[in-house]
Each structure stands twice: as structure tokens, then as C-alpha cells.
Design a protein around this motif. Structure first.
Motif, PDB file in Angstrom:
ATOM      1  N   PHE A 202       0.479  -1.367   0.119  1.00 10.18           N
ATOM      2  CA  PHE A 202      -0.002   0.276   0.156  1.00 10.18           C
ATOM      3  C   PHE A 202       0.962   0.811  -0.229  1.00 10.18           C
ATOM      4  O   PHE A 202       0.824   2.165  -0.678  1.00 10.18           O
ATOM      5  CB  PHE A 202      -0.886  -0.103   0.790  1.00 10.18           C
ATOM      6  N   ILE A 203       1.762   1.155   0.826  1.00 14.23           N
ATOM      7  CA  ILE A 203       2.608   2.388   1.111  1.00 14.23           C
ATOM      8  C   ILE A 203       3.609   2.692   0.059  1.00 14.23           C
ATOM      9  O   ILE A 203       3.993   3.920  -0.757  1.00 14.23           O
ATOM     10  CB  ILE A 203       3.993   2.391   1.854  1.00 14.23           C
ATOM     11  N   PHE A 310       5.610   6.601  13.698  1.00 16.68           N
ATOM     12  CA  PHE A 310       6.375   7.628  12.657  1.00 16.68           C
ATOM     13  C   PHE A 310       7.740   7.290  12.349  1.00 16.68           C
ATOM     14  O   PHE A 310       7.402   8.381  11.462  1.00 16.68           O
ATOM     15  CB  PHE A 310       5.255   8.636  13.428  1.00 16.68           C
ATOM     16  N   LEU A 313       7.621   5.609   9.825  1.00 19.83           N
ATOM     17  CA  LEU A 313       7.256   6.011   8.481  1.00 19.83           C
ATOM     18  C   LEU A 313       7.675   7.773   8.172  1.00 19.83           C
ATOM     19  O   LEU A 313       7.733   7.440   6.138  1.00 19.83           O
ATOM     20  CB  LEU A 313       5.841   6.550   8.229  1.00 19.83           C
ATOM     21  N   PHE A 334       4.949  -0.990  10.263  1.00 21.16           N
ATOM     22  CA  PHE A 334       3.858  -2.248  10.388  1.00 21.16           C
ATOM     23  C   PHE A 334       3.781  -3.541  11.318  1.00 21.16           C
ATOM     24  O   PHE A 334       3.239  -3.542  11.631  1.00 21.16           O
ATOM     25  CB  PHE A 334       3.532  -3.008   8.548  1.00 21.16           C
ATOM     26  N   PHE A 337       3.945  -1.932  14.464  1.00 22.54           N
ATOM     27  CA  PHE A 337       1.572  -2.299  14.710  1.00 22.54           C
ATOM     28  C   PHE A 337       0.996  -2.991  14.671  1.00 22.54           C
ATOM     29  O   PHE A 337       0.241  -2.835  15.523  1.00 22.54           O
ATOM     30  CB  PHE A 337       1.531  -0.795  13.593  1.00 22.54           C
ATOM     31  N   THR A 341      -0.503  -3.598  18.729  1.00 20.56           N
ATOM     32  CA  THR A 341      -1.778  -3.505  18.888  1.00 20.56           C
ATOM     33  C   THR A 341      -2.383  -4.880  19.140  1.00 20.56           C
ATOM     34  O   THR A 341      -3.033  -4.880  20.007  1.00 20.56           O
ATOM     35  CB  THR A 341      -2.507  -2.490  17.521  1.00 20.56           C
ATOM     36  N   TYR A 345      -4.880  -5.686  22.565  1.00 19.49           N
ATOM     37  CA  TYR A 345      -6.019  -5.184  21.880  1.00 19.49           C
ATOM     38  C   TYR A 345      -5.956  -7.086  22.878  1.00 19.49           C
ATOM     39  O   TYR A 345      -6.946  -6.451  23.608  1.00 19.49           O
ATOM     40  CB  TYR A 345      -6.160  -5.363  20.507  1.00 19.49           C
ATOM     41  N   LEU A 350     -10.307  -6.962  23.941  1.00 20.23           N
ATOM     42  CA  LEU A 350     -10.669  -6.232  22.481  1.00 20.23           C
ATOM     43  C   LEU A 350     -10.399  -7.101  21.165  1.00 20.23           C
ATOM     44  O   LEU A 350     -10.988  -6.890  20.375  1.00 20.23           O
ATOM     45  CB  LEU A 350      -9.900  -5.139  22.304  1.00 20.23           C
TER      46      LEU A 350
ATOM     47  N   ARG B   2      -0.984   8.574   0.514  1.00 17.09           N
ATOM     48  CA  ARG B   2      -0.729   6.907   1.237  1.00 17.09           C
ATOM     49  C   ARG B   2      -0.485   7.046   2.738  1.00 17.09           C
ATOM     50  O   ARG B   2      -0.706   6.195   3.638  1.00 17.09           O
ATOM     51  CB  ARG B   2      -0.190   6.329   0.150  1.00 17.09           C
ATOM     52  N   TYR B   3       0.359   7.777   3.026  1.00 22.21           N
ATOM     53  CA  TYR B   3       0.937   7.954   4.311  1.00 22.21           C
ATOM     54  C   TYR B   3      -0.120   8.261   5.561  1.00 22.21           C
ATOM     55  O   TYR B   3      -0.445   7.643   6.468  1.00 22.21           O
ATOM     56  CB  TYR B   3       1.666   9.187   4.536  1.00 22.21           C
ATOM     57  N   ILE B   5      -3.302   8.006   5.244  1.00 25.11           N
ATOM     58  CA  ILE B   5      -4.584   6.977   5.276  1.00 25.11           C
ATOM     59  C   ILE B   5      -3.656   5.618   6.433  1.00 25.11           C
ATOM     60  O   ILE B   5      -4.527   5.728   7.153  1.00 25.11           O
ATOM     61  CB  ILE B   5      -4.609   6.131   3.832  1.00 25.11           C
ATOM     62  N   VAL B   6      -2.764   5.374   6.508  1.00 24.75           N
ATOM     63  CA  VAL B   6      -1.900   4.575   6.736  1.00 24.75           C
ATOM     64  C   VAL B   6      -2.495   5.402   8.522  1.00 24.75           C
ATOM     65  O   VAL B   6      -2.683   4.443   9.449  1.00 24.75           O
ATOM     66  CB  VAL B   6      -0.833   4.411   6.852  1.00 24.75           C
ATOM     67  N   ILE B   7      -1.997   6.743   8.743  1.00 22.83           N
ATOM     68  CA  ILE B   7      -1.723   7.189  10.512  1.00 22.83           C
ATOM     69  C   ILE B   7      -3.173   7.277  10.543  1.00 22.83           C
ATOM     70  O   ILE B   7      -3.395   6.832  12.022  1.00 22.83           O
ATOM     71  CB  ILE B   7      -0.591   8.377   9.919  1.00 22.83           C
ATOM     72  N   ILE B   9      -5.724   5.511  10.181  1.00 15.11           N
ATOM     73  CA  ILE B   9      -5.899   4.240  10.553  1.00 15.11           C
ATOM     74  C   ILE B   9      -5.500   3.916  11.861  1.00 15.11           C
ATOM     75  O   ILE B   9      -5.681   3.048  12.736  1.00 15.11           O
ATOM     76  CB  ILE B   9      -5.281   2.943   8.994  1.00 15.11           C
ATOM     77  N   PHE B  10      -3.717   3.802  11.678  1.00 16.57           N
ATOM     78  CA  PHE B  10      -3.147   3.766  12.835  1.00 16.57           C
ATOM     79  C   PHE B  10      -3.839   3.862  14.219  1.00 16.57           C
ATOM     80  O   PHE B  10      -4.005   3.978  15.095  1.00 16.57           O
ATOM     81  CB  PHE B  10      -2.205   3.930  12.907  1.00 16.57           C
ATOM     82  N   LEU B  11      -4.185   5.777  14.252  1.00 15.34           N
ATOM     83  CA  LEU B  11      -4.329   6.123  15.223  1.00 15.34           C
ATOM     84  C   LEU B  11      -5.888   5.790  15.386  1.00 15.34           C
ATOM     85  O   LEU B  11      -6.224   6.276  16.639  1.00 15.34           O
ATOM     86  CB  LEU B  11      -5.073   7.660  14.389  1.00 15.34           C
ATOM     87  N   ILE B  12      -7.210   5.504  14.896  1.00 13.07           N
ATOM     88  CA  ILE B  12      -8.130   4.811  15.128  1.00 13.07           C
ATOM     89  C   ILE B  12      -7.613   3.830  16.163  1.00 13.07           C
ATOM     90  O   ILE B  12      -8.263   3.948  17.334  1.00 13.07           O
ATOM     91  CB  ILE B  12      -8.969   5.032  13.615  1.00 13.07           C
ATOM     92  N   PHE B  13      -7.306   2.593  15.783  1.00 17.24           N
ATOM     93  CA  PHE B  13      -6.812   1.685  16.486  1.00 17.24           C
ATOM     94  C   PHE B  13      -5.781   2.751  17.982  1.00 17.24           C
ATOM     95  O   PHE B  13      -6.586   2.179  19.203  1.00 17.24           O
ATOM     96  CB  PHE B  13      -6.083   0.698  15.879  1.00 17.24           C
ATOM     97  N   TRP B  14      -5.703   3.053  17.703  1.00 14.82           N
ATOM     98  CA  TRP B  14      -4.479   3.688  18.896  1.00 14.82           C
ATOM     99  C   TRP B  14      -5.438   4.430  19.848  1.00 14.82           C
ATOM    100  O   TRP B  14      -5.321   4.338  21.713  1.00 14.82           O
ATOM    101  CB  TRP B  14      -3.531   4.389  18.928  1.00 14.82           C
ATOM    102  N   ILE B  16      -8.660   3.787  20.271  1.00 20.66           N
ATOM    103  CA  ILE B  16      -9.888   2.994  20.430  1.00 20.66           C
ATOM    104  C   ILE B  16      -8.573   2.343  21.903  1.00 20.66           C
ATOM    105  O   ILE B  16      -9.352   1.852  23.076  1.00 20.66           O
ATOM    106  CB  ILE B  16      -9.969   2.007  19.746  1.00 20.66           C
TER     107      ILE B  16
END
Lengths: 405, 607
Positions: A202-203, A310, A313, A334, A337, A341, A345, A350, B2-3, B5-7, B9-14, B16
Motif C-alpha cells: 500500500f505504501i 511515526f 514511516l 507495520f 503496529f 496493537t 488489544y 478487545l 497514502r501515508y 491514510i495509514v496514519i 487508520i493507526f490513530l483510530i486503533f490507538w 480505541i
């Protein structure tokens, strides 16, 4: 030293000439070294120190006997890092990667036939004559990242991203080991590989239409295709997760909940010290962190991970043209992450319990060593990012492929 | 892009993740701290030793025998069953009386993966039986021998209706009393039941800090059990034994009581061995006891309800006196019967030729039925019943034994409630001589005799000192018409001391003066056409009347009440009198009766 050899005997002349050559090459190495250090990303290394230090401290508190082992892992991990760092990856990639990937695939297949079964899952294979059992799925992560980096750097995507043909080719690199690992069964590691692999794609860039089709397929496929093929214990874990938390998770919640805002003194952290918290040094170490240092401690460690991810990335985004760095940096991001996570979780109820460690934090050799090796490779790639400037051979190759501006 | 979008998504998970971590560790902190505490604390109860029961002279009526229990190590039946068999064989080798299959069954019932404790297969083995085998058995690592106590009643059948017995507690008893649940034994009858909460003591407990494997790390709190709460009774077990043995083949009940309510002896014959119940009674013994026609299980002095017969007459006279004082001053003429109602239904006096002119004293002495027939008709059943209930008829005595029966003192309301029928005059008549619906327990008769003797209504008490506390006496003073009361007492004196008295033969020759009243309570009714009753001796045993006698002594300073009923014994005086006489002689011999100067009794009204 030279004089000693000269006076001692003429027989040694040959050896001396050898030494001279090696000294020359050492000088050459040192020359490169200065370049290495110029580009070396020190901050990335410093970011790992809090993880290593706190992990060692917690493990020592839970089970002092594991502390020495942890130090041994650290030592091996550092050696692994340096070995990975000084390997001339850009030079040897073209022959090393296919062989390494093939060997690992071979090991994964051999697990099927001669693998050792522990607790119902066949994940280990014994290397003959040495008596060491290894888990090929761990090395596969490195192999897949290398393979992706190698293929992508040789066939960089166009501006709009890869088309279907290249996407399928790269998917095979990810999916073959995924299927083999998932069959072991080790769904956790397999999913990590899958997510990290496709995350990297994706990246790097794949046409958005392909993602759209893929996402809608996954949404339909997961419930109807995957669930019926799961093992009973996997279904049970998912059921446990959807209903009552399991005993393990319940104990983890109690440990975290008892920690409060700022945690308890070591002796007051009863849930872990009296062994109510299961596997507290490895997969569930985050729960002890919560009991010991409370909400503040947990948030701090999560922040360390977030900053690390971060940073990785950022490194990837800074090396738009260098696909090797981009693949390794984003792949590592990734991996971190998904591991951190999913691990947290599952501890806080979760996610189902899948047995993933907290990367570079849970007590256990593989996680520290493999991640160190990946970091070593990444640092090497960063250090030698100007490789083309002094390697005409590769330059010629790249020019022939029309990849150099 | 793209970065980004990834960030995101990551932030949503973190997000929660952190929200959830905050909820657990900060918001639910108190809840989880409580759970954490429950995790690490384990409470172990220590059983208190059950208190002993003693008689008035310090003789032990119930105590805990010291012996041993035998347990077998857990997990022996999984895998290699032979280990369990060999352990059981070893035990049976030393104690051949034990049942192998029962032990195996008990073991398998309690055995499981989660049970890490030794399993008790033999509840109790006597000290002297075990002690010689102990060294050999204790060497076997699969066998555990622990000290154990077992309730024992050394006087066996002699006091079983007073003391009762303990047995394994049932589900209901466990849920109502936490001590019972831990001890596993509870008083099932008698004092063991009524004073169960005292005797069993209070649980001790220890709170341990434990780890996840339930291993004790540290003792946090230790509270000792409060036990050895003994009960000293008013009972004299020697008297109890003497009376029981005196009964021989007969069945019945005796109450010996101080006028202040202290029960010296309460005997119910036949009886049973309470020790049979402690470890759980077997079916054969249970059936034999259950089917005995003389009802050994029935505690006859509080659970046996009999028509009081003529023993009611003093109370009846006092009820007349309270209701209508002038009435008793008038004599009645007895010609052997009265006629009642349009059908001229005949109510006979026990003496078919009549007593002639009859005063109150004579009516008591010779137990003239007609006297009471006539007076009762004038007073009426409701007034009679009201007074009689005050004297303890139809009401519980309040004795410290469980589930006492209160008997029946009927009136118009009672009959309407019970049978939905109106009251008949004839029922008043037969109630006045303690027949018909009237039912009393021997304890009620003894209590009411004390009332006649002292003008005090007392509560019978078995226990005198409970856990070092003296049991308070309960006395309700009554104010009777003195003239009538004196006449009644004189009548009772005559019963035992006048040649025409019904108990003269047995009781006139005592070391002190005894006053009393006999009674005969019919088991079968006598038909209208029967002119002359069959003599009791000629009747079938189980249709014969019960023989009553209730007495007090000495006449002018009442110190003892003795009430006896011999089931199917015929006439009170002849059947029960000699037993009472023996009791008084025994009491005299043991110094229970303080000597009083024998005063002259007014013999003037001896018509």
C-alpha cells in the motif's frame, strides 16, 4: 608485528603478504565506515532504549532468574544487529535474497513433515546435528520483506502504482508463506505477515481499483470462507472473546485495573507477584506494566511505540526513490503496529488471544533478535543510501533499467 | 496521501486502545482492586469443639470422643487404579470391620482433578483401636490419619429424649447457619437441637494471602474458634436411670420437677440409643425403631398428647372458682349418673352406685364425676376453657426442648374452626372430667400440678447453666380463692392419705406427706348400653386406658412434683402409684427433700 615476522622466519613471508592485504581492506572498510556513520540514524536507535531498559526491569522484578537470559538475548540481538548492519546488503541482495527466501520456504514446508509439535501446533523444526529448534515463521518475516524490497527495487511502480500483474506477482511472495504458516497453525504470525506485506504494498503504491476490489472481497470472504476452516481451539478463542473473557484475560484486566493511575510498588503488585497473571513475562507483560506503573506507565510505553512507528514511516516517506529503504522502513513500521496493537488489544479484551508478543518488550529471544536484525538491515540500507555514487557496477545496472535520472 | 491514510487508520486503533486502557485502569480501578484482593485472600475456617452436656451433679451426658479419621491421598484412582485399591487394602488389613466398597465409593465421589486434598474415607475410629496401628499406618504416604472427635452419649437410651442427638446436616440446615455448614453436624433433636447454636460454638478463621496455585504465602488474620460452650442441666441422670429401669416392660412417661420449673428427670419409655444416629443410622435399626408399637422415637413427655382424665379435676375446680366463686360452696348429690338433653343421654360417674352428697374436697378425693358434670354445665365451656388455658392446658409449657406439642383445650370457637360444628352440652360434660377433645402432655400436667401446689405458673427448664450463664426462672403468680384452693389441696392430700383415696395404697406410707390425683384416660369410648364397665385388666392391652398420676410433696411445703403416665396401665392409683412412690423414696434417700415438721391436717371434712 611485522618485524617479528621478518626476523623470525622467511617461511612467514606468505602470511605477511596476506596480512598486508587484509590491512589494506580494513583501511578500505574504515573509509566506508565514516560514510556509514555520517548517515547512521542514531535517533531511531535511541528510541529503542526505553523499551529495552523497562522490559529488563520488569522481567527482573517478575522472575529474577530470567534476567540473565534477557541480557543474553540483548547481547545476541546486538550481535545480530551489527552483523546485519555490516553486511553489504546492496551488493549481495541479488543472490542472497532469492536463496534466503527459498531456504525459508523449504524450512516451512519441512515443518509440515518433520516439524515438532508443541501444544497442538506444529511450528518448530529441529536443525539436524545441532539440537536447536527454530521457528521458520519468524525468519520468514525477514525473508518476505527482503524479497518484496528486492523485487520492488528492481521493478519500481509507475506513478499511479502497480498494475494487476505486478500486484499478483508480489502477492505470491506474501501469500505462499502466509498459507504455509497459517496451516501450522499459527494464525497470529500469518496475519502479521499478511498485514505487514500488504501494508508495504500500500505504501509503495498499487492502483486504487485493486484495493477497492480486494477490500470488498475480504469483507465478504472473512465470515463465509475463513471461519468454517478454523481449528476448534481458534473458534473457541473467538467465542471466548465475543462472550466472557477467558481466565487469562480476566486476570490481565484485574492486574491492569488494580494498577490505577500511577501503579503499585513491586510488592503491592500482587496479581503478578503471586502469579495470578499468566505468562506475565512474555505475552502478558503489558498487564504487569499496567499493574506496576498504572495508566501513566502504559500510556508512556504506547507513546514510545507510536513515536517509533511515526519515525519509521517518516524515514520511508523521505526515501521516495530508494525502494529498499521504503520497503524495510514501512515494513518495520507495520510489524511494530500489528504486534503492539494486537498484543495490547488481546490483553485488554478487545481481540482474541492469538499469542503475539509485545515487540522488543516481551521476554523472549526471537522477538528481540529478529527485530534487531531488521533494524540492522534498515540502518545498513540508510547508511549506504549513497551506494550508487561509488558503485559503478550497480549504477550501470540501474541505468540499463532506465531507473536513474 | 497514502501515508496519511495509514496514519489515520493507526490513530483510530490507538485511540480505541488508550480509551479502553483508561477505562480499565482509572475508571474501574476500585472494582478491579476489589477483585484483586479477592484473588489473593483465602479464608479457612477452623471448627469449634462442640460443648458438653452435663447433669446437675457434673456427670457427662454428651461429650466428644477423641479418635481418628482416615483419609487417602488424592488422584490415586486416575490412571493406576491399583494404587487406590492397595491403599484401601492396607486400611482394611488393620481394620477388618470396614467396608471396602463403601470406602471406594466415597473416594470416587469426591475425587477430581481439582481436588488436591486428602479424601476422608473413614470418619471415625476409636482412639484405643487406632493407637496400636498408628505407627505402621502413618508411614504409608498415601494414607493420612487425623485426630477427629465424635459425639458420644454415655448414658445411651436413658436420656436420649432430653439430650437428643446430632447428625449430618442437610442442605437446608447448611444454608441457614454458616457454622453448621462448616461443621457438617447439627443437633437433630432434644437439647442438642434447641441449644445447637450455643453448643456448636463460633467458627474461628484464618485469612491467608495465597498465590495463584492456592499456596499460602502469609497469614493475614487469625481468629480462634469460640468453643467448649457447655450446658449444665437440672437433670439427675441417676434418677432418670432409676425411673427408666423401674418401668420394666411398661411404656409411658414420667416428669419429676421442682415447683420452680427445674426438671430433675423426664423419662419417656421405651427409648432408643442416640449413638446410632451420630454416624448416620442404618436402615435396619431405623426400621426396627420405627415399627415398634410403643413408639420409642416419640418423646412422650412433650409429644405424647393424652386425655388428662381425672387429673384435670383440680384445674377444673379452680376454673369454676375463678368463673363463679359461690358455685363451689354448694355440694352436689351424686347418684351415679346425670341425664342430659331430650334423649336423656346418660353420663355416668365412675362409681355406678354414686357418691351421695359430695363436697369439693370429697369430689377430688373420690374423683366424683357427677360433681364436675353439674358444675361445668353451670359455668359453660367458654369460661372453663379461658381459665384452663391460663393454667397451661392447650398451651405450650415453654420448655427448652424443640417442637413441643400444646395439646387441646376445646371451646365453642375451637370446635367450629376445627370441625365446622356447633358445641354440644354433652361435650362440656365430658371435657370437665378430662375426656373428649381435651388432650395434654405429661409436661403440661406436671406444670399445672406445680401451679396447684404453689399458685405459681412456671416454665419447665432442662438447662440450668448455659455457657456459664444461669438460666432465668420464669414464674407467674396466680391469686386463687384461698378457701377453694385449700379444699382442693386437702382433696389431693386425701387421695394419697385417706383410706378412700385412689392412691392411698401406694402413697400413704411415705417419709413425707404426698398429695396427688390419679386419672384414667380412656383409649376407647364406652357404649351407652354398658351398665357395668369391664375391668381394665380384662381388656386387650392396646385398648386399655392410660393410667395417670400427678403428685406433689411434701404436702405443706411443696418441693417436688412427680407426674407419671403408664400407657395402657389401667387405673392410675394402682399402676402408676407404686412408681411414684419409688421415686419419692429415692428422692428422700438422696436428700432432695428438705425435712418439714409433719403438721396435723384438718381431717374434719371427711364425709
Amino acid at each position: 608485528m611485522e618485524r617479528w615476522f621478518l626476523t623470525k622466519s622467511n617461511q612467514h613471508l606468505e602470511i605477511i603478504s596476506h596480512l598486508k592485504i587484509s590491512i589494506k581492506s580494513m583501511k578500505h572498510l574504515l573509509e566506508i565506515d565514516t560514510k556509514l556513520l555520517k548517515n547512521f540514524n542514531l535517533i531511531l536507535m535511541l528510541q529503542m532504549i526505553p523499551l529495552w531498559v523497562i522490559s529488563a526491569m520488569l522481567v527482573n522484578e517478575i522472575q529474577p532468574s530470567l534476567y540473565d537470559k534477557q541480557m543474553l538475548y540483548y547481547a545476541v540481538a546486538l550481535v545480530g544487529f551489527f552483523v546485519a548492519f555490516i553486511m553489504p546488503w546492496r551488493k549481495i541482495l541479488w543472490w542472497f535474497v532469492p536463496i534466503f527466501y527459498a531456504i525459508n520456504l523449504g524450512l516451512l514446508v519441512s515443518v509440515e513433515f518433520v516439524g515438532k509439535s508443541i501444544l497442538g501446533a506444529t511450528r518448530w523444526v529441529e536443525i539436524p546435528g545441532v539440537g536447536i529448534t527454530v521457528q521458520p515463521s519468524e525468519f520468514m518475516k525477514v525473508a518476505v520483506l527482503m524479497m518484496l524490497g528486492y523485487i520492488i527495487s528492481r521493478n519500481p511502480p509507475s506513478k499511479s502504482g502497480y498494475g494487476l500483474w505486478m500486484f499478483l506477482k508480489l502477492s505470491i511472495v506474501i501469500l505462499v508463506p502466509f498459507v504455509l504458516i497459517a496451516k501450522e497453525p499459527d494464525l497470529g504470525t500469518a496475519l502479521v505477515l499478511l498485514i505487514a506485506g500488504y501494508g508495504v504494498l500500500f505504501i509503495v503504491g498499487v492502483k486504487w481499483q485493486i484495493w477497492a476490489v480486494l477490500v470488498s472481497f475480504v469483507v465478504i470472504a472473512i465470515p463465509s470462507l475463513i471461519y468454517p476452516n478454523l481449528h476448534d481451539y481458534q473458534k473457541k478463542r473467538i467465542n471466548d472473546f465475543l462472550n466472557e473473557p477467558s481466565y487469562h484475560v480476566q486476570q490481565a484486566l484485574i492486574a491492569i485495573g488494580a494498577g490505577g493511575v500511577d501503579g503499585n510498588q513491586k510488592d503491592e503488585a500482587t496479581q503478578t507477584q503471586l502469579k495470578f497473571l499468566p505468562i506475565s513475562t512474555s505475552d502478558f507483560i503489558f498487564a504487569y506494566l499496567g499493574e506496576r506503573f498504572g495508566f501513566v506507565g502504559m500510556v508512556s510505553i504506547v507513546l514510545v511505540y507510536i513515536l517509533l512507528i511515526f519515525h519509521l514511516l517518516f524515514i520511508a516517506s523521505q526515501h521516495n526513490e530508494d525502494y529498499l529503504i521504503q520497503v524495510f522502513a514501512s515494513g518495520l513500521a507495520f510489524l511494530f503496529f500489528v504486534y503492539m496493537t494486537v498484543n495490547i488489544y488481546m490483553i485488554i479484551g478487545l481481540a482474541p488471544v492469538v499469542g503475539l508478543p509485545l515487540p522488543m518488550f516481551s521476554h523472549g529471544g526471537t522477538s528481540f533478535i529478529i527485530f534487531s536484525v531488521i533494524f540492522g538491515i534498515l540502518q545498513n540500507l540508510i547508511a549506504f543510501k549513497d551506494f550508487l555514487k561509488y558503485n559503478s557496477d550497480h549504477k550501470t545496472f540501474m541505468l540499463s533499467k532506465n531507473r536513474l535520472k | 496521501m497514502r501515508y496519511k491514510i495509514v496514519i489515520v487508520i493507526f490513530l483510530i486503533f490507538w485511540g480505541i486502545l488508550l480509551h479502553r486502557v483508561y477505562n480499565i485502569s482509572v475508571k474501574s480501578n476500585i472494582y478491579y482492586e476489589k477483585l484483586a484482593k479477592e484473588n489473593i485472600e483465602k479464608k479457612i475456617h477452623s471448627k469449634p469443639t462442640r460443648g458438653e452436656i452435663l447433669d446437675r451433679n457434673g456427670k457427662i451426658l454428651a461429650y466428644n470422643k477423641i479418635g481418628f479419621s482416615i483419609s487417602i491421598a488424592p488422584h490415586l484412582d486416575s490412571g493406576k487404579k491399583k494404587k487406590l485399591d492397595s491403599a484401601i487394602d492396607t486400611i482394611v488389613g488393620y481394620f477388618p470391620d470396614l467396608n471396602k466398597s463403601v470406602m471406594k465409593k466415597v473416594y470416587q465421589q469426591q475425587s477430581s482433578h481439582y481436588n488436591h486434598k486428602f479424601i476422608k474415607v473413614v470418619d471415625f475410629i476409636q482412639y484405643d483401636h487406632m493407637i496400636s496401628h498408628y505407627p505402621a499406618l502413618s508411614l504409608n504416604e498415601n494414607i493420612l490419619i487425623e485426630a477427629e472427635t465424635n459425639r458420644y452419649y454415655p448414658y445411651n437410651k436413658y436420656a436420649s429424649h432430653i439430650i437428643g442427638y446430632i447428625g449430618r446436616s442437610n442442605e437446608k440446615e447448611n444454608t441457614t447457619d454458616p457454622v453448621v455448614e462448616v461443621v457438617g453436624r447439627v443437633g437433630k433433636s432434644g437439647l442438642e437441637r434447641s441449644y445447637n447454636s450455643v453448643l456448636q460454638g463460633e467458627l474461628g478463621y484464618q485469612i491467608f494471602k495465597v498465590n495463584a496455585r492456592n499456596k499460602e504465602i502469609e497469614l493475614l488474620k487469625n481468629v480462634d474458634a469460640k468453643d467448649n460452650k457447655n450446658i449444665i442441666t437440672n437433670i439427675d441422670i441417676a434418677l432418670q436411670k432409676m425411673i427408666y429401669d423401674r418401668f420394666g416392660e411398661d411404656s409411658g412417661a414420667v416428669v419429676v420437677m421442682r415447683p420452680n420449673g427445674e426438671v430433675l428427670a423426664a423419662v419417656s419409655v421405651p427409648s432408643f440409643n442416640p449413638n446410632l444416629f451420630v454416624g448416620g443410622i442404618n436402615f435396619k435399626d431405623w426400621k426396627a425403631l420405627q415399627e415398634d408399637l410403643d413408639h420409642p422415637f416419640t418423646n412422650k413427655f412433650i409429644h405424647g398428647t393424652y386425655p388428662p382424665g381425672s387429673t384435670i379435676k383440680m384445674g377444673m375446680a379452680l376454673a369454676f372458682s375463678n368463673a363463679n366463686p359461690q358455685l363451689l360452696d354448694r355440694s352436689e348429690h351424686c347418684r351415679g349418673y346425670i341425664k342430659l338433653g331430650k334423649a336423656d343421654h346418660k353420663f355416668r360417674c365412675w362409681s355406678s352406685w354414686g357418691h351421695g352428697a359430695t363436697s369439693l374436697r370429697k369430689a377430688i378425693r373420690e374423683s366424683c364425676d357427677v360433681f364436675f358434670y353439674n358444675k361445668s354445665l353451670e359455668v359453660g365451656i367458654d369460661a372453663i376453657a379461658k381459665n384452663m388455658r391460663d393454667f397451661g392446658f392447650g398451651t405450650a409449657t415453654g420448655i427448652d426442648l424443640p417442637t413441643e406439642y400444646s395439646g387441646i383445650m376445646p371451646d365453642k370457637n375451637w370446635k367450629m374452626r376445627r370441625y365446622k360444628q356447633p358445641w354440644y352440652m354433652g361435650e362440656t360434660v365430658i371435657s370437665s372430667i378430662g375426656q373428649g377433645y381435651v388432650l395434654s402432655t405429661p409436661m403440661q400436667i406436671a406444670r399445672y400440678t406445680a401451679l396447684v401446689a404453689t399458685s405459681n405458673l412456671v416454665t419447665p427448664q432442662i438447662a440450668s447453666i448455659v455457657d456459664n450463664q444461669i438460666v432465668q426462672k420464669v414464674e407467674i403468680p396466680f391469686h386463687f380463692n384461698l378457701k377453694h384452693l385449700t379444699e382442693i389441696r386437702a382433696g389431693m392430700y386425701d387421695v394419697c392419705n385417706h383410706p378412700k383415696g385412689t392412691a392411698y395404697k401406694a402413697l400413704h406410707d411415705m417419709p413425707f406427706l404426698v398429695a396427688g390425683k390419679t386419672g384414667t384416660s380412656q383409649v376407647v369410648s364406652i357404649g351407652q348400653d354398658v351398665k357395668k364397665r369391664i375391668s381394665e385388666e380384662d381388656m386387650e392391652y392396646y385398648t386399655r386406658s392410660h393410667a395417670w398420676i400427678t403428685t406433689y410433696a411434701p404436702y405443706d411445703d411443696p418441693q417436688i412434683i412427680v407426674t407419671a403416665i403408664i400407657e395402657h396401665g389401667g387405673h392410675g392409683g394402682s399402676a402408676a402409684g407404686p412408681i411414684v412412690a419409688d421415686i419419692y423414696r429415692w428422692l428422700h434417700q438422696k436428700g432432695y427433700v428438705k425435712p418439714v415438721v409433719k403438721t396435723e391436717v384438718d381431717e374434719s371434712d371427711n364425709r
